[in-house]
Design a protein around this motif. Sequence first.
Motif: not given
Length: 147
Positions: A71, A105, A109
Amino acid sequence: MGFLGLCLLVGIAAGALTAGPVHVWYDALARPPGTPPDWVFAPVWTAIYLMIGTAAWLVWRRVGNATPLRLWGWQLLVDALWTPAFFGLREPALGAVVILTLLALVVATVRAFDRVERRAALLMLPYAAWVAYASYLNIGIWWLNRR
């Protein structure tokens, strides 16, 4: 060192794309309230890249190349795509799509890192905040400069 180097490489590439003639275009844009002076961006991004590189290293030490680190790699790739989209193509609308993807994202993460190493997640939080702020700036620039 590899994680830090990779992050700093993304920053150097972004800096190279934003130097020179692009400033004529960018300087002519209307900007939203709260836009910082241009000199703020380089030191903030440098500090952020050092923090997220360190965060990746902390996670890698615990779990190796597991999902959280993949990720992280995806968010770094999308981070690297924002500058060419916004500055290189001079397309704030495309930049907005890229940066909102980046924000999602980064949040994913942070959550994944938190399950592995709390310190890594904490090191990612300034990045998440900065990308949220940069999203506001990007969308504001797009909105104020629509054709």
